[in-house]
Design a protein around this motif. Sequence first.
Motif, short mmCIF file in Angstrom:
data_model
loop_
_atom_site.label_atom_id
_atom_site.label_comp_id
_atom_site.label_asym_id
_atom_site.label_seq_id
_atom_site.Cartn_x
_atom_site.Cartn_y
_atom_site.Cartn_z
N GLN A 62 0.83 -1.21 0.00
CA GLN A 62 0.00 0.00 0.00
C GLN A 62 0.87 1.26 0.00
N GLN A 63 1.94 1.26 0.78
CA GLN A 63 2.85 2.40 0.82
C GLN A 63 3.60 2.53 -0.51
N ALA A 64 4.01 1.42 -1.08
CA ALA A 64 4.71 1.44 -2.37
C ALA A 64 3.81 2.04 -3.45
N LYS A 65 2.52 1.67 -3.44
CA LYS A 65 1.57 2.24 -4.40
C LYS A 65 1.44 3.75 -4.23
N LYS A 66 1.38 4.17 -2.98
CA LYS A 66 1.26 5.60 -2.68
C LYS A 66 2.49 6.36 -3.20
N TYR A 67 3.68 5.85 -2.89
CA TYR A 67 4.91 6.47 -3.36
C TYR A 67 4.94 6.51 -4.89
N THR A 77 8.72 8.36 -14.20
CA THR A 77 8.22 7.03 -14.53
C THR A 77 8.61 6.09 -13.40
N SER A 78 7.60 5.55 -12.73
CA SER A 78 7.86 4.66 -11.61
C SER A 78 6.88 3.50 -11.65
N SER A 79 7.25 2.45 -10.94
CA SER A 79 6.40 1.26 -10.85
C SER A 79 6.70 0.57 -9.54
#
Length: 98
Positions: A62-67, A77-79
């Motif tokens: 969930q934190q990774a998605k937010k970041y 560009t991030s994933s």
Amino acid sequence: KEPTAREPMWRLLLHNDDVHTWDYVIYAIVSVVKTVSRKKAHRITTTVHTMGSATVTITFKQQAKKYCLEMQKWGLTSSIAPESSGDSGPGDNPDPGQ
């Protein structure tokens, strides 16, 4: 134990582009991921530039998605990708074969 203790960890990946300046990318990283220092952000940016992508941080999904969404708001560009045992750590290229 809390359920998050067993939750798999995820990587926030940053991908290279030819649009943003070095300083902009470093500023974006430290602004989005408060636990990353400018020195570490510089190292991550160098890896992204030379290898094509790098892990910014490893955290819960969930934190990774937010970041990831925040980095995209900065125009970067991030994933995200699941972390598997034996992978390299933050600032390292997640797939040296590419």
